[in-house]
Design a protein around this motif. Sequence first.
Motif: not given
Length: 237
Positions: A44-69
Amino acid sequence: MIRIIKNMVPNCITLLNLLSGCVAITFAFSAFDTYGGLKGWEWSAIMMGIAAAFDFMDGAAARLLHAKSEIGKELDSLSDLVSFGVAPGLLLMNVMDAAGAGWYAYIALFIPAMGALRLAKFNVDDTQAVTFKGLPIPANAIFWIGMVGAVAKGQLQLPAHVMALAIILIGLLMVSNLPMFSLKVTSFALRANLVRYLVIAAAVVFVATMGVAGFAATILLYIAVSALQRIIRVTTD
């Protein structure tokens, strides 16, 4: 078509955050069963850690692709509530119940409730870019991962009513107006990031010496440093 696909990428990553949180919740209900050599609470802790990684990546992807909404912003909050509010709350509830905490275990549901309120406040406040008001919900999840690890490994033994008090205090801290600095590093300049680097270095030391419990110690340090900065700012103004 390419533009549509680019706009979908950050949201797809955000949904991976949410799905990771859902898996974390599933493991939370079998916290002390063993899967692949690890206990359910560890998965459960590991999956929350993976979720945190995706939480960081989605913002980075939105900035990189200029896809904020606006949809992405709302989806991000809904996913964070599942992964960093509901998941740690239910994990803590099940661990406390297994430890014989009785009805005190259900006070852990205060965590997702305050997490929802914290995210709602964040979404209507445009001033929380460099600093936050109240404990960020991912930091809340990190704290409880550390506490659950400390309890599960026998490093910490607290009476049920003391644990319940800690739940209420951390929950209220999430919806407080205490200014808390962001740990995101926007440049590598030492002077601008000295406090961040010190907290990150302390986190490495804490986890290396204390194991999973070091995550809780790191968040307590983060809270203490933020409070100290607030006191210094008030006394110097």
